[in-house]
Design an enzyme around this catalytic site. Structure first.
Site, PDB file in Angstrom:
ATOM      1  N   GLU A 198     -13.229   4.964   4.969  1.00 41.95           N
ATOM      2  CA  GLU A 198     -13.235   4.268   6.252  1.00 41.95           C
ATOM      3  C   GLU A 198     -14.379   4.659   7.164  1.00 41.95           C
ATOM      4  O   GLU A 198     -14.666   3.946   8.132  1.00 41.95           O
ATOM      5  CB  GLU A 198     -11.891   4.508   6.937  1.00 41.95           C
ATOM      6  CG  GLU A 198     -10.773   3.945   6.083  1.00 41.95           C
ATOM      7  CD  GLU A 198      -9.395   4.448   6.492  1.00 41.95           C
ATOM      8  OE1 GLU A 198      -8.415   3.777   6.167  1.00 41.95           O
ATOM      9  OE2 GLU A 198      -9.304   5.502   7.135  1.00 41.95           O
ATOM     10  N   ARG A 258      -8.811  -0.398   7.835  1.00 40.04           N
ATOM     11  CA  ARG A 258      -9.820   0.503   7.267  1.00 40.04           C
ATOM     12  C   ARG A 258     -10.174   1.581   8.284  1.00 40.04           C
ATOM     13  O   ARG A 258     -11.339   1.786   8.626  1.00 40.04           O
ATOM     14  CB  ARG A 258     -11.058  -0.286   6.839  1.00 40.04           C
ATOM     15  CG  ARG A 258     -11.788   0.418   5.688  1.00 40.04           C
ATOM     16  CD  ARG A 258     -12.773  -0.431   4.963  1.00 40.04           C
ATOM     17  NE  ARG A 258     -13.397   0.378   3.912  1.00 40.04           N
ATOM     18  CZ  ARG A 258     -14.156  -0.103   2.958  1.00 40.04           C
ATOM     19  NH1 ARG A 258     -14.411  -1.377   2.876  1.00 40.04           N
ATOM     20  NH2 ARG A 258     -14.673   0.695   2.051  1.00 40.04           N
ATOM     21  N   CYS A 259      -9.144   2.255   8.748  1.00 39.34           N
ATOM     22  CA  CYS A 259      -9.295   3.083   9.930  1.00 39.34           C
ATOM     23  C   CYS A 259      -8.110   4.013   9.991  1.00 39.34           C
ATOM     24  O   CYS A 259      -6.994   3.617   9.749  1.00 39.34           O
ATOM     25  CB  CYS A 259      -9.311   2.152  11.140  1.00 39.34           C
ATOM     26  SG  CYS A 259      -8.825   2.878  12.697  1.00 39.34           S
ATOM     27  N   GLN A 283       0.835  -1.209   0.000  1.00 43.71           N
ATOM     28  CA  GLN A 283       0.000   0.000   0.000  1.00 43.71           C
ATOM     29  C   GLN A 283       0.867   1.255   0.000  1.00 43.71           C
ATOM     30  O   GLN A 283       0.340   2.359  -0.109  1.00 43.71           O
ATOM     31  CB  GLN A 283      -0.911   0.020   1.241  1.00 43.71           C
ATOM     32  CG  GLN A 283      -1.971  -1.057   1.235  1.00 43.71           C
ATOM     33  CD  GLN A 283      -2.823  -1.060   2.485  1.00 43.71           C
ATOM     34  OE1 GLN A 283      -2.923  -2.074   3.159  1.00 43.71           O
ATOM     35  NE2 GLN A 283      -3.467   0.056   2.814  1.00 43.71           N
TER      36      GLN A 283
END
Ligand SMILES: Cc1cc2nc3c(=O)[nH]c(=O)nc-3n(C[C@H](O)[C@H](O)[C@H](O)COP(=O)(O)OP(=O)(O)OC[C@H]3O[C@@H](n4cnc5c(N)ncnc54)[C@H](O)[C@@H]3O)c2cc1C
Lengths: 288, 826
Positions: free
Chosen positions: B780, B410-411, B263
């Site tokens: 998110e 996802r945060c 990522q």
């Protein structure tokens, strides 16, 4: 999947398959839908030296209803059970179960015979067939024989099939007038094995239960019948009190182990609740 | 059991015994970073469909290749002579290694090498590596293993099967050590996880935010105080694609080419260069199509390093792809916060303060992916959407015998934990005061006119209108009617609950003065080059893993330059061509690289003006911009389109002006963005089985200006499902020996379409005052906001029985137990 090395045979006839099993004995495993065997091989928990793939053998699949019974070929895919209206109408217990076994992807491959032969107490068909009082047809080097379902499951993952025998057909007695059935399963999510599930097949005589068989999924080391609960209900009308007594008897009959699906207490209590609900539903269907 | 200890006392003792306090500080933000902003309900569209700028529901440009199975993932990369690597993993969570014997493995046909920790040590102390939090982590162990499924050594072979056979034949002997899996036990320091450290303690750090004294004062004068312990359990990102790499070290050129599930390819390249000593220009990292990251592909895992070493050692390309169980057992873990929170309110039912003590279970290394100066991430955002006088947050990090955790799943760095806590506490307070949870929220929200708003822990929220979002959600779901139905059902013994979550997110790190990863500042970048025929290529320092960057970035450029979005090729993930950037996670791509795209496009527009003025023979001041052209003010028929101008830039550029039409921007945001929303969930509870059924779920999100409603809705649908997951299903469970009991999808329960309710979504639009296009992150928000809405709904259904809290995941068994404990049965 990265399994250990194995030899692969794809016989075209029952006799060839049986000869291969006889030749390789314990080394060999039958491959049907592969939905239990392949996951085990992926983890190398199973490492059979020989796979005998029975998918190419003709005549081992399909459903046939005769006067006396419904015959299900051992290679019949789970998905096939969902396709027929006569199953929904006359075999609601089977139809209920067909809908909650695994998920649609698995059901496209998995076979009814494999589900029974694997004898996983978590599988759904064992309880269904126990409730129906089904009969199993097997073929081996010594010929054909039938095994009553009550004699089939001998332990966790073990059956009365010989290693060189193939399960070929499952026969469900054709339900008579006043019959009804239901399968209720609680699972953590679709595709999961049951936390507890209950199969009920009964015949009603007006408001009275004439005969009833109740079997339980995944709450004992082997699939079991709840015989005490059956006895409590036989000849009775459906009252809250008899249902509760039957539910409690079934809860007492099970021998679950604690795991991520739930504690022993939860599984027992869930069984109690599901027995009550399943009997009620089966009776409703019978009187319709 | 941990929840029976008094966590506050244990933590206070730990705080005194160990490291000096670390107190969070925020650099003041420039003017305009926080402001009153008007809220609207309509998506702004300023370009025609042919251009497809912002606001258009453009279908994703990347989807044709994905739905045809034509994506290129790491496992699709096949190179001539490629070898395969497989990993021997530890069956113990804590054990001394007494022997590693690879002789039988090396006899397996096809097995070429077995690489151990000792080999890595010989190769230049590569057996340890730094984590993103400046801790250290073993690549391969020499003395002992510290978590179950830890990488012990690797086998390299000519095919994948031989590698697996080799793994089975490696003999490793262990001397088991006591295992500590409970972080509260770990604080006692009876078993030391990291005895490689100078300080023989499992306590890693102590961190604080807010004002301790002011908070004590508020609590002393409070009319009502509520207190709750809660555990946000360890979960796993469970992306469809596991982690993997193909490493190809070319001995002739000295170049190391890597395809990697990354990522953050640039950051990874720099880390590899610093650790390995290979010059950075000789390392190329390509992050091809990525099958989901969710934070799990931000850290560097031991497998990656081993794969690189294997290629260097063998001089051949080497592929390593984790299988599902390895992925679920060894890496990509998130959360695991043990929280004790207290909330104070005055006699009018206004929240006055928040006091939070938290134990962060980091596993065997502090490998969280937080910005360097924030050991507990952005957790101190936990005062949420509520205006209160004071707050104090303290967190202690601890080692246990579990794999390293702390991925920002996802945060935005622990905002999920923060939101869960504050939304649970707000509900508990409302119920305790006998107030309706919706009315209580409306009373306590930060009011729109309070902006610029500075929170008690130092955050300057960019903009917000929490009342508008909650009121819309209430209207959509028919809140009042539901409350009536609930009351009526309760008289019949039927259990129904309504839960609200009105969350505030904090996404888009930098600004770089406060945010960096290992010292690398958290800006991000865009580089746009317009071709002579008016088409463009744009490259970014971020890396999409499903977010739809190829579409949304193109739409931003289309908006700014009028070049049809279809004519803009978006490229990311190749460190040899893309501008340097910090990557995609924490909802930062739109706030940073999306902003860079707009600013770079504006630089191009400025140069285009010079060219247009030259072509039209007018002064630049006489020109005005309209959609895709510079036109003469008052006579729009005199104009040059961006395509005309692009052609001229290469064929007829003005004297004294450079040829070509391109620009780069490294965007360093002045502040984060603060998306928010209000979610309302309705559940029905089966009193016989304990099953929770979500009947309805309304989600109103506000992410500022919307680039592509279709993409935003897709992100929200996916995010809500990933919020449902930990609320009802997902948890990584360890037994007392540190064995992971949830190492397959049979027991790590991902919800499917069957479990997922119909998401009903709505929006308000409160643009960011400081972002060039007024956008905020969105990927998110739903994952962060959904779990407490569901948990609050279940507790709401059971509150009258005396139930105050249920830890997620709320399984049928947990609900059943509470029902039976409170005398409810069937
Ligand atoms: C994700 C997933 C979820 C599942 N969930 C459920 C569930 O909820 N409920 C449920 O009941 N099942 C479930 N299953 C199991 C599935 O139904 C299995 O496929 C089934 O139990 C075995 O059938 P099969 O045809 O796939 O057998 P295989 O996997 O091919 O074989 C299983 C075993 O039976 C033996 N065998 C197979 N056929 C014969 C035969 N004709 N004669 C003799 N021996 C034979 C094999 O040698 C092997 O030992 C699930 C499976 C998966 C992968």
């Amino acid at each position: 999947m990265i399994p250990s090395a194995f030899d692969f045979y794809a016989p075209r006839t029952l006799d060839e398959a049986i000869a291969l099993l006889a030749e390789h004995g314990d080394e060999a495993k039958v491959l049907a839908g592969g939905q239990s065997l392949i996951p085990a091989m992926r983890f190398r928990l199973a490492a059979p030296a020989v796979l005998v793939d029975i998918n190419g053998i003709g005549g081992l699949d399909g459903l046939r209803e005769t006067n006396g019974h419904l015959a299900i070929g051992a290679l019949t895919r789970e998905a096939a059970l969902e396709e027929y209206t006569f199953i929904r109408e006359r075999y609601p217990l089977l139809a209920d179960a067909a809908h909650v076994i695994a998920d649609p992807l698995v059901r496209n491959r998995a076979t009814v015979g494999g589900n029974l032969a694997h004898a996983d107490p978590a599988n759904d068909h064992p309880a269904v067939m126990l409730a129906y009082g089904a009969e199993l047809a097997a073929h081996g080097p010594r010929g054909a024989r039938t095994i009553p379902i009550d004699d089939f499951f001998t332990g966790m993952f073990s059956t009365s099939l010989e290693p060189d025998e193939l399960l070929t057909e499952i026969r469900i007695p054709r339900p008579g007038p006043g019959s009804g059935g239901a399968y209720l399963k609680v699972e953590r999510k679709v595709g999961d094995y049951a936390i507890s599930a209950v199969a009920v097949q009964l015949t009603m005589d007006g408001p009275t239960i004439r005969t009833i068989r109740i079997a339980l999924t995944n709450v004992s080391p082997t699939p079991i019948r709840a015989e005490e609960a059956e006895r409590i209900l036989t000849g009775q009308t459906l009252t809250d009190a008899t249902l509760e007594a039957a539910g409690q008897a079934a809860a007492a009959a099970c021998d679950p182990s604690a795991d991520l699906r739930g504690s022993i207490e939860y599984k027992r209590d869930l069984t109690r609740v599901l027995v009550k609900r399943a009997v009620r539903r089966a009776a409703e269907r019978a009187t319709k | 059991m941990s929840d029976q200890l008094d966590p506050l006392r244990a933590l206070d003792e730990a705080g005194e015994r160990h490291l000096p306090d670390r107190v969070e500080r925020h650099t003041p933000k420039p003017a305009g970073s926080s402001a009153i902003v008007e809220t609207s309900h309509e998506v702004r569209v300023t370009t025609p469909a042919t251009v497809c700028g912002m606001g258009h529901r453009m279908k994703r440009k990347e989807d044709p290749r994905f739905i045809q199975g034509r994506g290129t993932y790491v496992d699709d990369v096949k190179l001539p002579g490629m070898l395969y690597m497989d990993i021997v993993r530890s069956p113990y969570a804590h054990a001394r290694i007494t022997k590693i014997d690879a002789s039988e493995a090396l006899k397996v046909p096809g097995v070429l090498a077995v690489i151990t920790g000792e080999d890595l040590k010989q190769a230049g102390n590569l057996h340890w590596m730094p984590t993103l939090m400046s801790d250290t982590q073993m690549v391969l162990p020499i003395e002992k293993v510290v978590y179950y499924a830890q990488e012990v050594c690797v086998v390299v072979a000519t095919d994948r099967y031989a590698a697996a056979d080799g793994v089975e034949k490696v003999v490793v002997e262990y001397d088991p050590l006591p295992v500590v899996v409970d972080p509260f036990e770990a604080l006692k320091d009876e078993t030391i996880v990291r005895d490689d450290k100078e300080l023989k303690t499992n306590h890693i750090w102590h961190w604080e935010a807010g004002d301790r004294e002011a908070t004590e004062h508020v609590f002393r004068s409070a009319a009502k105080v509520v207190k709750q312990y809660m555990h946000i359990p360890r979960i796993h990102v469970a992306s469809i694609e596991t982690c993997g790499m193909v490493a190809d070290f070319n001995k002739a050129t000295g170049k190391l080419k890597i395809w990697m599930t990354s990522q953050a390819p640039h950051a990874h390249r720099t880390v590899f260069a610093l650790v390995s000593g290979i010059p950075e220009h000789k390392i190329q990292i390509i992050s091809p199509d990525i099958g989901g990251g969710f934070g799990g592909k931000v850290p560097v895992y031991p497998g990656y390093v081993c794969c690189v070493v294997a290629s260097i050692v063998t001089g051949r390309p080497v592929k390593w792809i984790e299988d599902r169980s390895e992925n679920l057992q060894a890496d990509s873990f998130a959360r695991d916060y043990h929280i004790t929170a207290e909330m104070a309110a005055d006699a009018d039912g206004r929240i006055t303060g928040l006091r939070v003590r938290t134990l962060a279970d980091n596993g065997a290394a502090d490998a969280a992916a937080n910005p360097s100066k924030f050991p507990a991430g952005l957790y101190s955002i936990c005062t949420g959407s509520y205006d209160m006088r004071a707050a104090h947050i303290a967190v202690d990090g601890v080692y246990t015998n579990k794999p390293p955790g702390g991925v920002a799943y996802r945060c935005s760095f622990r905002v999920t934990e923060a939101v869960h806590m504050i939304e649970r506490m707000t509900d508990i307070m409302a119920h305790e005061l006998g107030e309706d949870p919706a009315a209580f929220r409306l009373k306590n929200f930060i009011r729109p006119e309070q902006f610029p708003y500075r929170s008690p822990t130092g955050w300057e929220y960019d903009s917000g209108n929490y009342h508008a979002a909650l009121k819309l959600a209430m209207e959509m779901i028919g809140y009042e009617e539901l409350r009536r139905e609930q009351a009526e059902k309760r008289t019949r013994g039927e259990l129904m609950g309504i839960g609200i979550s009105s969350f505030t997110e904090v996404v888009g790190a930098g600004p770089s003065r406060d945010y960096d990863i290992l010292g690398i500042k958290m800006f991000d970048s865009a580089e746009i080059r317009i071709h002579p025929t008016g088409k463009a290529i744009a490259r970014f320092g971020t890396k999409s893993q499903g977010q739809g960057h190829e579409t949304t970035y193109a739409q931003i450029i289309a908006e700014e330059l009028g070049i049809p979005a279809e004519h803009v090729e978006v490229e990311e993930g190749d460190t040899d061509t893309a501008p340097y950037g910090l990557g995609t996670y924490a909802s930062r791509s739109t706030p940073t690289a999306g902003a860079a795209a707009a600013v770079a496009a504006r630089k191009i527009r400025a140069k285009a003006r010079t060219i247009a003025a030259y072509l039209l023979e007018v002064s630049e001041d006489d020109l005005e911009w309209s959609v895709d052209r510079w036109q003469v003010k008052g006579s729009p028929e005199q104009h040059k389109t961006i395509q005309d101008i692009a052609f001229a830039a290469y064929t007829n550029h003005p004297p004294g002006v450079e040829a070509g039409l391109e620009a780069t921007d490294y965007y360093d945001p002045p502040n984060l963005t603060f998306p928010f929303g209000s979610y309302i969930c309705v559940v029905d509870i089966d009193t016989g089985t304990g099953e929770v059924k979500i009947r309805r779920f309304v989600a109103v999100d506000d992410c500022g200006n919307i680039i592509n409603p279709l993409v935003v809705e897709g992100q929200i649908h996916g995010g809500l499902t990933m919020g449902l997951a930990p609320a009802l299903f997902e948890e990584i469970v360890y037994d007392e020996n540190g064995q992971n009991l949830t190492g397959t999808f049979m027991d790590y329960l991902l919800p499917t379409a069957v479990e997922t309710p119909k998401w009903e979504i709505g929006k308000t639009i409160t643009p960011s005052p400081h972002h060039p296009i007024g956008a905020k992150g969105v990927g998110e928000s739903p994952t962060v906001g959904a779990p407490p809405a569901i948990a609050n709904a279940v507790v709401d259904a059971l509150w009258h029985l005396g139930v105050r809290h249920i830890d997620i995941p709320i399984t049928p068994q947990k609900v059943w137990k509470l029902l039976r404990d409170h005398g409810i049965t069937e």
